[in-house]
Motif scaffolding. Structure first.
Motif, PDB file in Angstrom:
ATOM      1  N   ALA A  31       0.829  -1.203   0.000  1.00 44.21           N
ATOM      2  CA  ALA A  31       0.000   0.000   0.000  1.00 44.21           C
ATOM      3  C   ALA A  31       0.863   1.253   0.000  1.00 44.21           C
ATOM      4  N   ILE A  32       1.982   1.233   0.746  1.00 42.45           N
ATOM      5  CA  ILE A  32       2.894   2.381   0.721  1.00 42.45           C
ATOM      6  C   ILE A  32       3.425   2.587  -0.698  1.00 42.45           C
ATOM      7  N   ALA A  33       3.831   1.491  -1.347  1.00 50.42           N
ATOM      8  CA  ALA A  33       4.330   1.595  -2.721  1.00 50.42           C
ATOM      9  C   ALA A  33       3.258   2.178  -3.645  1.00 50.42           C
ATOM     10  N   ASP A  34       2.027   1.720  -3.487  1.00 51.21           N
ATOM     11  CA  ASP A  34       0.927   2.241  -4.314  1.00 51.21           C
ATOM     12  C   ASP A  34       0.747   3.742  -4.112  1.00 51.21           C
ATOM     13  N   GLU A  35       0.792   4.178  -2.861  1.00 50.28           N
ATOM     14  CA  GLU A  35       0.560   5.587  -2.569  1.00 50.28           C
ATOM     15  C   GLU A  35       1.714   6.460  -3.075  1.00 50.28           C
ATOM     16  N   ILE A  36       2.928   5.940  -3.025  1.00 51.69           N
ATOM     17  CA  ILE A  36       4.063   6.688  -3.590  1.00 51.69           C
ATOM     18  C   ILE A  36       3.898   6.819  -5.100  1.00 51.69           C
ATOM     19  N   GLU A  37       3.516   5.732  -5.750  1.00 57.40           N
ATOM     20  CA  GLU A  37       3.324   5.781  -7.201  1.00 57.40           C
ATOM     21  C   GLU A  37       2.192   6.733  -7.576  1.00 57.40           C
ATOM     22  N   ALA A  38       1.168   6.800  -6.747  1.00 52.76           N
ATOM     23  CA  ALA A  38       0.052   7.706  -7.031  1.00 52.76           C
ATOM     24  C   ALA A  38       0.485   9.165  -6.982  1.00 52.76           C
ATOM     25  N   ARG A  39       1.565   9.452  -6.265  1.00 51.50           N
ATOM     26  CA  ARG A  39       2.089  10.821  -6.145  1.00 51.50           C
ATOM     27  C   ARG A  39       3.357  10.993  -6.983  1.00 51.50           C
TER      28      ARG A  39
END
Length: 511
Positions: A75-83
């Motif tokens: 989930a952290i990786a997903d949120e970084i990619e989203a930004r």
């Protein structure tokens, strides 16, 4: 990207256990370009609040299932990619690094998080062992004993200046600690506070989306020595991850050792990463090696801990051709923006230190100005290198030193005289094998990674990687800060004797 419509404007606050907290005092960022921003200065009181929240979170997070932690890391990786676009924008502004470099580093950062998620699901890192009871053994029966690796508790991580993503807020140290089950308190680096804040925002979103305890992560921005000291000496912190200078790292290491309860300090402190160019390889392709060395030496303005700062080559015309090719390639390198004004100043100081010595001679001498750096190349011999310890001190930037030797025995003596290194490299052809075999026992004692016919810049994130080495390259030669083995830093083995299954850790009963 349109600089008139910024993707992200920093809020200028710390993140303490899920809350954005303003500071009593502030500092102004010093970006390579674009507007400056105001950020809060960390304090020992904020460190204490973050550490207490981390300890409280550990009683939940440290006992979660591996599947739950893997979901959190992904989930952290997903949120970084989203930004992603916003991270690239502010990261380039603060550091001067190119967009492509930041995009690649962001991919490495999310890749590390996903790799640790996959790694803990396999369960191998737990090192399960079970010696079954032998009640009939004579003269004494044997009890039933289980062993498994357990998380150590809250961990402190210091953001690195040269990697605003991969070695900072959600970098390798943070990923390894969270994977192990350890909450993290990050001291953000003042070189890229906006980038740190945006990544912290991504971590907070992942915390909220996966229901993790808020204290599992905190970011304390800015601050002087008192903040770093308060963090490493806080009684609730159980280990420290650090990437930075030898001086700063050694000071923190000593503070960890001086605590009432000493804790491990996993510091990666830099290296000159010597290359040994063996005779047949130099004869066959010396100019090619010299040109390629110049590219590795100046990559990212030489601001890599694996920058190959020293080349060892025999005297003679073949070695001369290698040096000439390296110098010619370096002359074609234009000025590059360094990460901070302080790093640029230190680079100029390192070059001046070489200028002042009669033990070296300049091959290519340039004058760097402001935040920009031009490459420099010097030459010395083995005797002068071994007599002058300052020649072995890392110059963080695109400065190279060629050390000339007279034959194989002098090359061996020089190799034995090097301090601990992150890497050591051999350039060889088949007919150099005998000399390489003589060098290998020395180099594997000196470095954490030994490579052949390549350049150490570029550290693969994988199971077999070691990014560490004997002191002063790092403070713990048995550890790595890159690769899945990095998780071992934040675990300790616990044995359980005659324990009913209902009391055993979930990793044993489900593993």
């Amino acid at each position: 990207m349109d600089s008139k419509t910024p993707t992200f404007i920093p809020r200028g606050k710390h993140l303490i256990a899920g809350e954005w907290v303003a500071g009593e005092t502030t500092f102004i960022s010093e970006p390579a370009h674009a507007p400056r921003h105001e950020f809060p200065v960390g304090t020992p009181a904020l460190v204490d609040a973050a550490c207490r929240a981390a300890e409280e979170a550990f009683w939940t997070y440290g006992y979660t299932r591996r599947e739950t932690r893997a979901e959190f890391l992904n989930a952290i990786a997903d949120e970084i990619e989203a930004r992603g676009n916003a991270i690239t924008e502010i990261g380039t502004q603060e550091t001067g690094l190119a967009e492509a470099r930041l995009q690649g580093e962001r991919g490495r950062t999310t890749g590390q998080l996903r790799l640790f998620a996959e790694h803990i699901l396999k369960g191998d890192y737990l090192d399960h062992r079970h010696d079954r009871a032998l009640p009939d053994r004579r003269p004494l029966p044997r009890p039933d004993i289980w062993l498994v690796q357990r998380p150590i508790g809250p961990v402190a991580v210091f953001g690195a200046s040269n990697f605003p993503l991969a070695f900072s807020t959600a970098g390798g140290d943070t990923a390894a600690a969270l994977a192990a089950g350890c909450p993290v308190v990050v001291k953000g680096h003042g070189a890229h506070p906006g980038t740190s804040e945006l990544v912290a925002e991504a971590i907070l979103a992942a915390i909220e989306n996966t229901g993790m305890p808020k204290g599992v992560f905190s970011l304390v921005q800015g601050g002087k020595r008192d903040v770093g000291q308060a963090l490493v000496q806080h009684p609730l912190i159980n280990a420290v991850g650090f990437t930075g200078s030898l001086g700063g790292g050694r000071a923190l290491f000593d503070l960890c050792a001086q605590r009432d309860v000493p804790i491990p300090f996993f510091g990666e402190l830099g290296s000159v990463n010597p290359m040994f160019l063996l005779p047949a390889a130099v004869k066959a392709r010396g100019p090619e090696i010299g040109t390629d060395w110049a590219g590795s030496l100046t990559m990212g303005a030489g601001q890599f801990c694996t920058n190959p700062g020293i080349a060892v080559v025999e005297r003679g015309s073949d070695g001369d051709a290698f040096i000439a090719a390296a110098a010619a390639a370096l002359k074609g390198v234009t000025a590059q923006c360094m990460l901070t004004d302080g790093i640029a100043k230190a680079y100029r100081g390192g070059k001046a230190r070489f200028d002042e010595r009669n033990t070296v001679k300049p091959v290519l001498s340039t004058e760097s100005e402001g935040r920009n750096a031009l490459p420099n190349l010097f030459e010395t011999d083995a005797a002068n290198y071994l007599r002058d310890p300052a020649l072995g001190e890392e110059v963080f930037g695109p400065l190279g030193l060629v050390v000339r030797v007279s034959g194989q025995d002098e090359m061996m003596g020089l190799a034995q005289g090097f301090e601990g290194q992150l890497t050591a490299t051999i350039h060889l052809d088949e007919s150099d094998t005998a000399l390489a075999q003589r060098l290998m026992p020395v180099l594997e004692r000196k470095a954490g990674r030994v490579l052949v016919n390549g350049f150490p810049t570029g550290v693969e994130v994988c199971d077999a990687m070691v990014h560490g080495g004997p002191y002063p390259a790092s403070t713990n030669f048995g550890a790595t800060s890159v690769g899945t083995m990095a998780i071992r830093r934040f675990l300790r083995p616990v044995s359980y004797q005659n324990m009913p299954l209902s009391l055993l850790p979930v990793d044993i009963t489900t593993g």
